[in-house]
Design a protein around this motif. Sequence first.
Motif, PDB file in Angstrom:
ATOM      1  N   LYS A   1       0.825  -1.205   0.000  1.00 19.71           N
ATOM      2  CA  LYS A   1       0.000   0.000   0.000  1.00 19.71           C
ATOM      3  C   LYS A   1       0.861   1.257   0.000  1.00 19.71           C
ATOM      4  O   LYS A   1       0.526   2.242  -0.657  1.00 19.71           O
ATOM      5  CB  LYS A   1      -0.926   0.020   1.218  1.00 19.71           C
ATOM      6  CG  LYS A   1      -1.968  -1.068   1.213  1.00 19.71           C
ATOM      7  CD  LYS A   1      -2.908  -0.951   2.404  1.00 19.71           C
ATOM      8  CE  LYS A   1      -2.141  -1.114   3.695  1.00 19.71           C
ATOM      9  NZ  LYS A   1      -2.985  -1.060   4.880  1.00 19.71           N
ATOM     10  N   SER A   2       1.959   1.217   0.732  1.00 19.99           N
ATOM     11  CA  SER A   2       2.821   2.399   0.790  1.00 19.99           C
ATOM     12  C   SER A   2       3.472   2.675  -0.568  1.00 19.99           C
ATOM     13  O   SER A   2       3.657   3.837  -0.947  1.00 19.99           O
ATOM     14  CB  SER A   2       3.886   2.250   1.870  1.00 19.99           C
ATOM     15  OG  SER A   2       4.670   1.108   1.644  1.00 19.99           O
ATOM     16  N   THR A   3       3.782   1.631  -1.329  1.00 21.79           N
ATOM     17  CA  THR A   3       4.338   1.820  -2.667  1.00 21.79           C
ATOM     18  C   THR A   3       3.302   2.437  -3.593  1.00 21.79           C
ATOM     19  O   THR A   3       3.619   3.344  -4.366  1.00 21.79           O
ATOM     20  CB  THR A   3       4.838   0.481  -3.243  1.00 21.79           C
ATOM     21  OG1 THR A   3       5.813  -0.065  -2.366  1.00 21.79           O
ATOM     22  CG2 THR A   3       5.433   0.659  -4.621  1.00 21.79           C
ATOM     23  N   VAL A   4       2.066   1.972  -3.513  1.00 22.90           N
ATOM     24  CA  VAL A   4       0.990   2.548  -4.325  1.00 22.90           C
ATOM     25  C   VAL A   4       0.842   4.022  -3.990  1.00 22.90           C
ATOM     26  O   VAL A   4       0.795   4.876  -4.877  1.00 22.90           O
ATOM     27  CB  VAL A   4      -0.352   1.815  -4.091  1.00 22.90           C
ATOM     28  CG1 VAL A   4      -1.499   2.555  -4.765  1.00 22.90           C
ATOM     29  CG2 VAL A   4      -0.283   0.393  -4.585  1.00 22.90           C
ATOM     30  N   HIS A   5       0.792   4.319  -2.711  1.00 22.07           N
ATOM     31  CA  HIS A   5       0.601   5.706  -2.290  1.00 22.07           C
ATOM     32  C   HIS A   5       1.757   6.587  -2.755  1.00 22.07           C
ATOM     33  O   HIS A   5       1.550   7.681  -3.271  1.00 22.07           O
ATOM     34  CB  HIS A   5       0.455   5.759  -0.770  1.00 22.07           C
ATOM     35  CG  HIS A   5      -0.071   7.055  -0.292  1.00 22.07           C
ATOM     36  ND1 HIS A   5       0.755   8.086   0.068  1.00 22.07           N
ATOM     37  CD2 HIS A   5      -1.330   7.507  -0.135  1.00 22.07           C
ATOM     38  CE1 HIS A   5       0.027   9.122   0.436  1.00 22.07           C
ATOM     39  NE2 HIS A   5      -1.239   8.794   0.315  1.00 22.07           N
ATOM     40  N   LYS A   6       2.978   6.116  -2.599  1.00 27.16           N
ATOM     41  CA  LYS A   6       4.155   6.889  -3.018  1.00 27.16           C
ATOM     42  C   LYS A   6       4.169   7.083  -4.529  1.00 27.16           C
ATOM     43  O   LYS A   6       4.454   8.189  -5.018  1.00 27.16           O
ATOM     44  CB  LYS A   6       5.435   6.195  -2.573  1.00 27.16           C
ATOM     45  CG  LYS A   6       6.690   6.908  -2.979  1.00 27.16           C
ATOM     46  CD  LYS A   6       7.576   7.097  -1.800  1.00 27.16           C
ATOM     47  CE  LYS A   6       8.846   7.803  -2.193  1.00 27.16           C
ATOM     48  NZ  LYS A   6       8.947   9.108  -1.625  1.00 27.16           N
ATOM     49  N   ASP A   7       3.842   6.031  -5.286  1.00 28.47           N
ATOM     50  CA  ASP A   7       3.814   6.140  -6.747  1.00 28.47           C
ATOM     51  C   ASP A   7       2.791   7.173  -7.209  1.00 28.47           C
ATOM     52  O   ASP A   7       3.085   8.002  -8.057  1.00 28.47           O
ATOM     53  CB  ASP A   7       3.472   4.786  -7.386  1.00 28.47           C
ATOM     54  CG  ASP A   7       4.658   3.849  -7.462  1.00 28.47           C
ATOM     55  OD1 ASP A   7       5.780   4.269  -7.117  1.00 28.47           O
ATOM     56  OD2 ASP A   7       4.455   2.686  -7.861  1.00 28.47           O
ATOM     57  N   VAL A   8       1.601   7.102  -6.646  1.00 25.47           N
ATOM     58  CA  VAL A   8       0.510   7.943  -7.130  1.00 25.47           C
ATOM     59  C   VAL A   8       0.636   9.385  -6.639  1.00 25.47           C
ATOM     60  O   VAL A   8       0.334  10.318  -7.383  1.00 25.47           O
ATOM     61  CB  VAL A   8      -0.856   7.337  -6.728  1.00 25.47           C
ATOM     62  CG1 VAL A   8      -2.000   8.252  -7.084  1.00 25.47           C
ATOM     63  CG2 VAL A   8      -1.037   5.996  -7.411  1.00 25.47           C
ATOM     64  N   THR A   9       1.094   9.596  -5.417  1.00 27.33           N
ATOM     65  CA  THR A   9       1.128  10.957  -4.894  1.00 27.33           C
ATOM     66  C   THR A   9       2.439  11.678  -5.170  1.00 27.33           C
ATOM     67  O   THR A   9       2.433  12.857  -5.502  1.00 27.33           O
ATOM     68  CB  THR A   9       0.855  10.980  -3.378  1.00 27.33           C
ATOM     69  OG1 THR A   9       1.816  10.173  -2.721  1.00 27.33           O
ATOM     70  CG2 THR A   9      -0.537  10.504  -3.071  1.00 27.33           C
ATOM     71  N   ASP A  10       3.571  11.010  -5.064  1.00 26.66           N
ATOM     72  CA  ASP A  10       4.867  11.680  -5.217  1.00 26.66           C
ATOM     73  C   ASP A  10       5.455  11.511  -6.616  1.00 26.66           C
ATOM     74  O   ASP A  10       5.719  12.480  -7.311  1.00 26.66           O
ATOM     75  CB  ASP A  10       5.871  11.146  -4.194  1.00 26.66           C
ATOM     76  CG  ASP A  10       5.506  11.509  -2.781  1.00 26.66           C
ATOM     77  OD1 ASP A  10       4.654  12.397  -2.585  1.00 26.66           O
ATOM     78  OD2 ASP A  10       6.079  10.900  -1.856  1.00 26.66           O
ATOM     79  N   ARG A  11       5.671  10.275  -7.009  1.00 24.58           N
ATOM     80  CA  ARG A  11       6.367  10.018  -8.273  1.00 24.58           C
ATOM     81  C   ARG A  11       5.570  10.462  -9.483  1.00 24.58           C
ATOM     82  O   ARG A  11       6.115  11.034 -10.421  1.00 24.58           O
ATOM     83  CB  ARG A  11       6.703   8.535  -8.387  1.00 24.58           C
ATOM     84  CG  ARG A  11       7.687   8.084  -7.345  1.00 24.58           C
ATOM     85  CD  ARG A  11       7.984   6.609  -7.435  1.00 24.58           C
ATOM     86  NE  ARG A  11       8.961   6.232  -6.421  1.00 24.58           N
ATOM     87  CZ  ARG A  11       8.872   5.150  -5.677  1.00 24.58           C
ATOM     88  NH1 ARG A  11       7.864   4.310  -5.856  1.00 24.58           N
ATOM     89  NH2 ARG A  11       9.782   4.893  -4.767  1.00 24.58           N
ATOM     90  N   LEU A  12       4.270  10.219  -9.462  1.00 26.29           N
ATOM     91  CA  LEU A  12       3.434  10.571 -10.607  1.00 26.29           C
ATOM     92  C   LEU A  12       3.347  12.083 -10.790  1.00 26.29           C
ATOM     93  O   LEU A  12       3.201  12.568 -11.907  1.00 26.29           O
ATOM     94  CB  LEU A  12       2.037   9.965 -10.445  1.00 26.29           C
ATOM     95  CG  LEU A  12       1.147   9.998 -11.670  1.00 26.29           C
ATOM     96  CD1 LEU A  12       1.778   9.217 -12.812  1.00 26.29           C
ATOM     97  CD2 LEU A  12      -0.211   9.425 -11.362  1.00 26.29           C
ATOM     98  N   LEU A  13       3.472  12.825  -9.727  1.00 25.73           N
ATOM     99  CA  LEU A  13       3.437  14.285  -9.803  1.00 25.73           C
ATOM    100  C   LEU A  13       4.583  14.809 -10.670  1.00 25.73           C
ATOM    101  O   LEU A  13       4.418  15.805 -11.375  1.00 25.73           O
ATOM    102  CB  LEU A  13       3.502  14.872  -8.398  1.00 25.73           C
ATOM    103  CG  LEU A  13       2.991  16.279  -8.200  1.00 25.73           C
ATOM    104  CD1 LEU A  13       1.559  16.407  -8.699  1.00 25.73           C
ATOM    105  CD2 LEU A  13       3.052  16.655  -6.741  1.00 25.73           C
TER     106      LEU A  13
END
Length: 83
Positions: free
Chosen positions: A34-46
């Motif tokens: 879940k933390s990887t999903v959250h990091k990908d979508v909120t930080d990296r995707l930005l």
Amino acid sequence: MKSYIEERAIELANYIIESKSTVRAAAKKFGISKSTVHKDVTDRLLQINPTLAEAAKAVLDTNKAERHIRGGLATKAKYKGQA
């Protein structure tokens, strides 16, 4: 950032937007935490695609606002089945 991480972040965002999925459901579907999903979508995707990131964040914010309702319904169903 490695290309496979960028691709994963974009795939996750598209999946979340199309299916109105939660972080937990997306993590289960892609086999990551879940933390990887959250990091990908909120930080990296930005950094990769800000427009897509905003759309995905809107879905996640909606899910976060509704999660207390889903939890209550799950608890209600659990105890209704025991009676």
